[in-house]
Design a protein around this motif. Sequence first.
Motif, PDB file in Angstrom:
ATOM      1  N   GLY A 183       0.771  -1.349  -0.067  1.00  0.00           N
ATOM      2  CA  GLY A 183      -0.091  -0.148  -0.021  1.00  0.00           C
ATOM      3  C   GLY A 183       0.844   1.321   0.017  1.00  0.00           C
ATOM      4  N   ALA A 225      -4.878   3.067   5.125  1.00  0.00           N
ATOM      5  CA  ALA A 225      -5.251   1.355   5.147  1.00  0.00           C
ATOM      6  C   ALA A 225      -6.134   1.034   6.420  1.00  0.00           C
ATOM      7  CB  ALA A 225      -3.769   0.846   5.294  1.00  0.00           C
ATOM      8  N   LYS A 235      -6.761  -0.884   0.910  1.00  0.00           N
ATOM      9  CA  LYS A 235      -5.666  -1.166   1.608  1.00  0.00           C
ATOM     10  C   LYS A 235      -6.043  -1.649   2.948  1.00  0.00           C
ATOM     11  CE  LYS A 235      -3.181   2.367  -0.848  1.00  0.00           C
ATOM     12  NZ  LYS A 235      -2.174   3.717  -0.567  1.00  0.00           N
TER      13      LYS A 235
END
Length: 219
Positions: A128, A193, A138
């Motif tokens: 990511g 993420a 992500k």
Amino acid sequence: MKNLTIAVDGPAGSGKSTISKKIARELDIIYIDTGAMYRALTLKLLKNNINIHDKKELYKILQSTSIDFRNNHIFLDGKNVDEEIRDNQISTNVSDVAKIKEVREKLVEIQRDIARNKSVIMDGRDIGSFVLPNANYKFYITASIEERGYRRYKELKGKGYNVNLDAIIEEIRERDRIDSTREFSPLVKCADAIEIDTTDKTIEEVVVHILEIVNRGGK
Ligand code: DC
């Protein structure tokens, strides 16, 4: 349909490979285990007794090595090395190989090439943050170090190895340290993420959770 890209990062033993493999199957997309690529290269360097600090020698090997995936199997110079790369000797040496800039440049190029114009789920440490910074999704998969050590212990015991849990936890701690403190693309949790702690979760629970997120198109 537009290509779907999913980046999965996290420390050793967090469950990311098992989870990513299952998601790839569910979504019918390609799974790329980038850790397997670093392991395959480590296997080659060990087999050829290469001194990784000798840049000239390392460069020569990098230029003459092919690493690719065929039907989810990892091939080193045309040979399937699925089993060999899981050897403990590889696990204890791979982090030192993965911190070398030239190694990362070569493998990241292959990784981006595989992902070009395809729907993929790719797992590793820097997917990511560096390899696929524009990934659609992500995820950062983690678990306590005790749990990660215990998983690895069970896996090795199951294969018939005589192993010590505390020693395994220490090995993982050392890999975490090298992976997250190295200079070039260290293991980090990207700000964008979604973090999932798998310590008290089953693989199936995490897979379902990720599929829900992907199927509804976001958090
Ligand atoms: O996920 P794994 O344990 O198979 O990874 C093996 C090693 O490779 C790990 O110590 C860190 C390194 N690695 C990396 O530096 N970057 C990646 N994208 C994947 C793995």
